[in-house]
Write a protein that holds these residues in place. Structure first.
Motif, PDB file in Angstrom:
ATOM      1  N   GLU A 189     -80.363  25.184 -34.896  1.00 31.05           N
ATOM      2  CA  GLU A 189     -79.109  26.026 -35.020  1.00 31.05           C
ATOM      3  C   GLU A 189     -79.566  27.669 -35.080  1.00 31.05           C
ATOM      4  OE1 GLU A 189     -77.608  24.968 -38.908  1.00 31.05           O
ATOM      5  OE2 GLU A 189     -78.139  22.972 -38.709  1.00 31.05           O
ATOM      6  N   PHE A 190     -78.625  28.233 -34.374  1.00 30.32           N
ATOM      7  CA  PHE A 190     -78.687  29.724 -34.166  1.00 30.32           C
ATOM      8  C   PHE A 190     -77.428  30.024 -34.574  1.00 30.32           C
ATOM      9  CE2 PHE A 190     -82.269  28.237 -31.434  1.00 30.32           C
ATOM     10  CZ  PHE A 190     -82.860  29.235 -31.545  1.00 30.32           C
ATOM     11  N   GLU A 191     -77.456  31.293 -35.239  1.00 30.75           N
ATOM     12  CA  GLU A 191     -76.058  32.112 -35.845  1.00 30.75           C
ATOM     13  C   GLU A 191     -75.999  33.380 -35.015  1.00 30.75           C
ATOM     14  OE1 GLU A 191     -74.858  34.027 -39.884  1.00 30.75           O
ATOM     15  OE2 GLU A 191     -76.863  33.164 -39.536  1.00 30.75           O
ATOM     16  N   LEU A 192     -74.702  33.556 -34.452  1.00 26.59           N
ATOM     17  CA  LEU A 192     -74.297  34.805 -33.890  1.00 26.59           C
ATOM     18  C   LEU A 192     -74.608  36.009 -34.921  1.00 26.59           C
ATOM     19  CD1 LEU A 192     -73.152  36.202 -31.396  1.00 26.59           C
ATOM     20  CD2 LEU A 192     -70.874  35.982 -32.483  1.00 26.59           C
ATOM     21  N   THR A 193     -75.420  36.811 -34.674  1.00 21.60           N
ATOM     22  CA  THR A 193     -75.618  38.145 -35.520  1.00 21.60           C
ATOM     23  C   THR A 193     -75.159  39.310 -35.042  1.00 21.60           C
ATOM     24  OG1 THR A 193     -77.705  38.692 -34.292  1.00 21.60           O
ATOM     25  CG2 THR A 193     -78.053  36.951 -36.009  1.00 21.60           C
ATOM     26  N   SER A 230     -72.588  41.274 -31.245  1.00 25.47           N
ATOM     27  CA  SER A 230     -72.249  41.337 -29.952  1.00 25.47           C
ATOM     28  C   SER A 230     -71.674  42.526 -29.635  1.00 25.47           C
ATOM     29  CB  SER A 230     -71.248  40.076 -29.681  1.00 25.47           C
ATOM     30  OG  SER A 230     -70.067  40.348 -30.488  1.00 25.47           O
ATOM     31  N   VAL A 231     -71.896  42.767 -28.500  1.00 21.90           N
ATOM     32  CA  VAL A 231     -71.301  44.148 -27.779  1.00 21.90           C
ATOM     33  C   VAL A 231     -70.510  43.681 -26.419  1.00 21.90           C
ATOM     34  CG1 VAL A 231     -71.783  46.488 -26.856  1.00 21.90           C
ATOM     35  CG2 VAL A 231     -72.864  45.583 -28.788  1.00 21.90           C
ATOM     36  N   THR A 232     -69.407  44.424 -26.129  1.00 17.75           N
ATOM     37  CA  THR A 232     -68.924  44.277 -24.979  1.00 17.75           C
ATOM     38  C   THR A 232     -69.110  45.583 -24.186  1.00 17.75           C
ATOM     39  OG1 THR A 232     -67.075  42.565 -25.886  1.00 17.75           O
ATOM     40  CG2 THR A 232     -66.606  43.544 -23.743  1.00 17.75           C
ATOM     41  N   THR A 233     -69.403  45.460 -23.060  1.00 21.23           N
ATOM     42  CA  THR A 233     -69.485  46.613 -22.344  1.00 21.23           C
ATOM     43  C   THR A 233     -68.179  47.111 -21.511  1.00 21.23           C
ATOM     44  OG1 THR A 233     -70.048  45.769 -20.008  1.00 21.23           O
ATOM     45  CG2 THR A 233     -72.016  46.187 -21.651  1.00 21.23           C
ATOM     46  N   SER A 234     -68.257  48.268 -20.785  1.00 17.93           N
ATOM     47  CA  SER A 234     -66.949  48.767 -20.317  1.00 17.93           C
ATOM     48  C   SER A 234     -66.827  47.738 -18.954  1.00 17.93           C
ATOM     49  CB  SER A 234     -67.088  50.159 -19.754  1.00 17.93           C
ATOM     50  OG  SER A 234     -68.199  50.494 -18.792  1.00 17.93           O
ATOM     51  N   LYS A 235     -67.569  47.147 -18.454  1.00 12.22           N
ATOM     52  CA  LYS A 235     -67.442  46.276 -17.299  1.00 12.22           C
ATOM     53  C   LYS A 235     -67.029  44.678 -17.840  1.00 12.22           C
ATOM     54  CE  LYS A 235     -68.559  49.083 -14.048  1.00 12.22           C
ATOM     55  NZ  LYS A 235     -68.011  49.729 -13.261  1.00 12.22           N
ATOM     56  N   GLY A 236     -66.787  44.679 -19.086  1.00 15.69           N
ATOM     57  CA  GLY A 236     -66.533  43.181 -19.571  1.00 15.69           C
ATOM     58  C   GLY A 236     -67.660  42.317 -19.742  1.00 15.69           C
ATOM     59  N   VAL A 237     -68.805  42.774 -19.854  1.00 17.03           N
ATOM     60  CA  VAL A 237     -69.972  41.935 -20.127  1.00 17.03           C
ATOM     61  C   VAL A 237     -70.105  41.816 -21.496  1.00 17.03           C
ATOM     62  CG1 VAL A 237     -72.438  41.665 -19.527  1.00 17.03           C
ATOM     63  CG2 VAL A 237     -71.259  42.568 -17.700  1.00 17.03           C
ATOM     64  N   ILE A 238     -70.243  40.736 -22.139  1.00 15.74           N
ATOM     65  CA  ILE A 238     -70.472  40.462 -23.307  1.00 15.74           C
ATOM     66  C   ILE A 238     -72.104  40.279 -23.717  1.00 15.74           C
ATOM     67  CG2 ILE A 238     -70.377  39.087 -25.384  1.00 15.74           C
ATOM     68  CD1 ILE A 238     -67.574  38.172 -24.191  1.00 15.74           C
ATOM     69  N   ILE A 239     -72.752  41.152 -24.468  1.00 16.39           N
ATOM     70  CA  ILE A 239     -74.071  40.891 -25.032  1.00 16.39           C
ATOM     71  C   ILE A 239     -74.011  40.313 -26.474  1.00 16.39           C
ATOM     72  CG2 ILE A 239     -76.188  42.198 -25.350  1.00 16.39           C
ATOM     73  CD1 ILE A 239     -75.131  44.409 -23.612  1.00 16.39           C
ATOM     74  N   ALA A 240     -74.556  39.177 -26.316  1.00 15.74           N
ATOM     75  CA  ALA A 240     -74.490  38.409 -27.729  1.00 15.74           C
ATOM     76  C   ALA A 240     -75.896  38.153 -28.235  1.00 15.74           C
ATOM     77  CB  ALA A 240     -73.780  37.002 -27.487  1.00 15.74           C
ATOM     78  N   TYR A 241     -75.952  38.203 -29.316  1.00 20.46           N
ATOM     79  CA  TYR A 241     -77.366  38.096 -30.194  1.00 20.46           C
ATOM     80  C   TYR A 241     -77.169  37.124 -31.076  1.00 20.46           C
ATOM     81  CZ  TYR A 241     -77.838  42.963 -28.305  1.00 20.46           C
ATOM     82  OH  TYR A 241     -77.905  43.818 -27.433  1.00 20.46           O
ATOM     83  N   ALA A 279     -80.832  36.808 -26.752  1.00 21.03           N
ATOM     84  CA  ALA A 279     -80.012  38.014 -26.221  1.00 21.03           C
ATOM     85  C   ALA A 279     -79.396  37.409 -25.063  1.00 21.03           C
ATOM     86  CB  ALA A 279     -80.541  39.137 -26.276  1.00 21.03           C
ATOM     87  N   LEU A 280     -78.148  37.080 -25.127  1.00 18.86           N
ATOM     88  CA  LEU A 280     -77.325  36.629 -23.849  1.00 18.86           C
ATOM     89  C   LEU A 280     -76.416  37.498 -23.186  1.00 18.86           C
ATOM     90  CD1 LEU A 280     -76.762  32.839 -25.217  1.00 18.86           C
ATOM     91  CD2 LEU A 280     -78.720  33.644 -23.959  1.00 18.86           C
ATOM     92  N   LEU A 281     -76.501  37.850 -21.935  1.00 19.98           N
ATOM     93  CA  LEU A 281     -75.323  38.234 -21.163  1.00 19.98           C
ATOM     94  C   LEU A 281     -74.562  37.391 -20.506  1.00 19.98           C
ATOM     95  CD1 LEU A 281     -78.242  40.313 -21.597  1.00 19.98           C
ATOM     96  CD2 LEU A 281     -77.116  41.578 -19.569  1.00 19.98           C
TER      97      LEU A 281
END
Length: 63
Positions: A42-46, A48-59, A19-21
């Motif tokens: 091999e990892f697959e993007l499962t 993602s969420v973008t916060t109101s501050k523009g931070v992307i949380i990618a799983y 889980a990358l911020l």
């Protein structure tokens, strides 16, 4: 988690997901997640969420 421990666990194939911020900030340089050659995994993007501050949380999950 300390990055050296994370690198060791990744190299041993013991990481199942990340889980990358991702912060939208440009400073000109930064620390690499993996220094030197990293073993192929091999990892697959499962999701993602973008916060109101523009931070992307990618799983990512092992594929």
């Amino acid at each position: 988690m300390r990055s050296s421990l994370m690198r060791s666990l990744h190299a041993a194939g013991l990481i199942d997901y990340y889980a990358l911020l991702i912060h939208p900030l440009t400073l000109g340089s930064g620390a690499r997640l993996f220094e030197g050659p990293a073993p192929l995994a091999e990892f697959e993007l499962t999701g993602s969420v973008t916060t109101s501050k523009g931070v992307i949380i990618a799983y990512y999950a092992r594929h």
